[in-house]
Motif scaffolding. Structure first.
Motif, PDB file in Angstrom:
ATOM      1  N   TYR A  87       0.833  -1.203   0.000  1.00 51.82           N
ATOM      2  CA  TYR A  87       0.000   0.000   0.000  1.00 51.82           C
ATOM      3  C   TYR A  87       0.867   1.253   0.000  1.00 51.82           C
ATOM      4  O   TYR A  87       0.614   2.208  -0.746  1.00 51.82           O
ATOM      5  CB  TYR A  87      -0.924   0.011   1.225  1.00 51.82           C
ATOM      6  CG  TYR A  87      -1.811   1.234   1.286  1.00 51.82           C
ATOM      7  CD1 TYR A  87      -2.939   1.329   0.487  1.00 51.82           C
ATOM      8  CD2 TYR A  87      -1.490   2.296   2.137  1.00 51.82           C
ATOM      9  CE1 TYR A  87      -3.744   2.464   0.525  1.00 51.82           C
ATOM     10  CE2 TYR A  87      -2.291   3.431   2.190  1.00 51.82           C
ATOM     11  CZ  TYR A  87      -3.418   3.511   1.376  1.00 51.82           C
ATOM     12  OH  TYR A  87      -4.204   4.628   1.422  1.00 51.82           O
ATOM     13  N   GLY A  88       1.908   1.246   0.816  1.00 52.36           N
ATOM     14  CA  GLY A  88       2.769   2.416   0.937  1.00 52.36           C
ATOM     15  C   GLY A  88       3.682   2.627  -0.257  1.00 52.36           C
ATOM     16  O   GLY A  88       4.005   3.763  -0.620  1.00 52.36           O
ATOM     17  N   THR A  89       4.130   1.533  -0.868  1.00 51.91           N
ATOM     18  CA  THR A  89       5.035   1.611  -2.026  1.00 51.91           C
ATOM     19  C   THR A  89       4.472   0.697  -3.125  1.00 51.91           C
ATOM     20  O   THR A  89       4.914  -0.439  -3.281  1.00 51.91           O
ATOM     21  CB  THR A  89       6.461   1.173  -1.645  1.00 51.91           C
ATOM     22  OG1 THR A  89       6.855   1.843  -0.443  1.00 51.91           O
ATOM     23  CG2 THR A  89       7.456   1.490  -2.749  1.00 51.91           C
ATOM     24  N   PRO A  90       3.495   1.187  -3.889  1.00 52.06           N
ATOM     25  CA  PRO A  90       2.741   0.314  -4.805  1.00 52.06           C
ATOM     26  C   PRO A  90       3.445   0.098  -6.145  1.00 52.06           C
ATOM     27  O   PRO A  90       2.888   0.348  -7.217  1.00 52.06           O
ATOM     28  CB  PRO A  90       1.425   1.077  -4.983  1.00 52.06           C
ATOM     29  CG  PRO A  90       1.825   2.520  -4.870  1.00 52.06           C
ATOM     30  CD  PRO A  90       2.937   2.558  -3.859  1.00 52.06           C
ATOM     31  N   MET A  91       4.679  -0.361  -6.099  1.00 55.32           N
ATOM     32  CA  MET A  91       5.443  -0.535  -7.332  1.00 55.32           C
ATOM     33  C   MET A  91       4.818  -1.582  -8.249  1.00 55.32           C
ATOM     34  O   MET A  91       4.749  -1.401  -9.468  1.00 55.32           O
ATOM     35  CB  MET A  91       6.894  -0.907  -7.006  1.00 55.32           C
ATOM     36  CG  MET A  91       7.597   0.064  -6.063  1.00 55.32           C
ATOM     37  SD  MET A  91       7.551   1.781  -6.628  1.00 55.32           S
ATOM     38  CE  MET A  91       8.589   1.677  -8.070  1.00 55.32           C
ATOM     39  N   LEU A  92       4.342  -2.686  -7.676  1.00 55.95           N
ATOM     40  CA  LEU A  92       3.733  -3.721  -8.510  1.00 55.95           C
ATOM     41  C   LEU A  92       2.410  -3.238  -9.101  1.00 55.95           C
ATOM     42  O   LEU A  92       2.074  -3.560 -10.243  1.00 55.95           O
ATOM     43  CB  LEU A  92       3.508  -4.996  -7.691  1.00 55.95           C
ATOM     44  CG  LEU A  92       4.720  -5.890  -7.483  1.00 55.95           C
ATOM     45  CD1 LEU A  92       4.344  -7.086  -6.617  1.00 55.95           C
ATOM     46  CD2 LEU A  92       5.281  -6.382  -8.816  1.00 55.95           C
ATOM     47  N   ARG A  93       1.667  -2.469  -8.327  1.00 54.46           N
ATOM     48  CA  ARG A  93       0.395  -1.938  -8.826  1.00 54.46           C
ATOM     49  C   ARG A  93       0.616  -1.118 -10.089  1.00 54.46           C
ATOM     50  O   ARG A  93      -0.176  -1.161 -11.039  1.00 54.46           O
ATOM     51  CB  ARG A  93      -0.255  -1.071  -7.750  1.00 54.46           C
ATOM     52  CG  ARG A  93      -1.617  -0.495  -8.138  1.00 54.46           C
ATOM     53  CD  ARG A  93      -1.986   0.685  -7.262  1.00 54.46           C
ATOM     54  NE  ARG A  93      -1.145   1.850  -7.541  1.00 54.46           N
ATOM     55  CZ  ARG A  93      -1.167   2.973  -6.836  1.00 54.46           C
ATOM     56  NH1 ARG A  93      -1.962   3.070  -5.780  1.00 54.46           N
ATOM     57  NH2 ARG A  93      -0.374   3.983  -7.158  1.00 54.46           N
TER      58      ARG A  93
END
Length: 286
Positions: A259-265
């Motif tokens: 949630y804080g670091t949504p790199m995959l999103r």
């Protein structure tokens, strides 16, 4: 999945070429890991055979149906286990393989894709490369396996993360190289930094288990451990020392990290696919 998972790290010193003795040690340590309340125990790359197998390959290789392998699989009824050996296929190809066994069955097999054949390494001379990476469901969540050199190619964890993995299991037989001023090893420092980056970038736990001991003048540094999706070492085992160590995985951390670091999103797999197609076709420019 919200329940915390106890992982045992079997930082063993295998006996080169003595599969029976190494199987016995794996079984003993599995029982000890059960007593400590572990859900999963992970052993290093080629823990059943030793690393420098070379001309011993024909002697130590085992098909999945071999009694040495089925003994370990059968004992996974009480605790999940990851172990590694030289696997012989029906076509008599020889692979460095890791098995994930649970409930008395084999859940997954990963065959090492990238075989180092440079410097002090000569794997490609004796062994065949695996053909890919896949994920599967385990007590660790959606899981992917890598073996040592696989992790030195960024596409490996990338593909597993895109495939849904929340935990990467990484058995290794990495030598101690380049002693640094603080008594650390250059190879160990590289692994430590690399896995922190992967864990944080892809939002995954990484369970790294590296062997110890000496073979033909080569020392293996150990330093097994667990890295969280926040890029932090939850636990790091001592260097050089053989031992069974335990660490905890908290699935809630994956949720917070992603949630804080949504790199995959935000990853553009479609863009990567098109770019790779152009590279394969030789048409990158323009």
């Amino acid at each position: 999945m919200t329940q915390r998972i106890q992982v045992a790290l079997g930082q063993v010193r295998p006996v080169l070429g003595d599969v029976g003795k190494n199987v016995d040690k794996h079984l003993e340590w599995m029982e000890e890991a059960r007593r400590r309340g572990a859900d999963v125990v992970v052993f290093p790359e080629l823990g059943l055979t030793g690393y420098q197998v070379m001309d011993l390959t024909l002697e130590v290789a085992r098909p999945l149906s071999h009694p040495d392998i089925t003994r370990l699989v059968r004992e996974s009824r009480g605790i999940d286990v990851v172990f590694s050996f030289v696997e012989e296929s029906e076509a008599h190809l020889f692979h460095i393989a890791s098995v994930y066994a649970s409930g008395g069955d084999i859940r997954a097999v990963h065959r090492k894709v990238y075989l180092p054949t440079y410097g002090m390494f000569d794997e490609g001379r004796y062994l065949a490369a695996g053909s890919g990476f896949h994920t599967f469901q385990s007590r660790l969540g959606q899981t992917g396996m890598l073996i040592c050199e696989d992790a030195w190619h960024v596409s490996s964890p990338y593909l597993l993360a895109l495939g849904g993995a929340t935990c990467l299991v990484l058995p290794s037989a990495s030598p101690a190289r380049n002693v640094m001023e603080q008594g650390d090893f250059g190879s160990q420092a590289f692994w430590r930094q690399l896995l922190q980056v992967y864990a944080q970038l892809f939002g995954v736990y990484i369970v790294f288990v590296n062997r110890v001991g000496f073979e033909d003048g080569v020392s293996f540094f150990g330093g097994s451990g667990v890295v969280s999706p926040l890029g932090e070492w939850v636990y790091e085992a001592p260097s050089i020392e053989e031992g069974l160590y335990t660490a905890e995985i908290d699935p809630g951390v994956i949720r917070r990290a992603r949630y804080g670091t949504p790199m995959l999103r935000d990853e553009r797999a479609d863009l990567v696919w098109r770019a790779l197609g152009r590279l394969v076709d030789g048409g990158w420019r323009g």
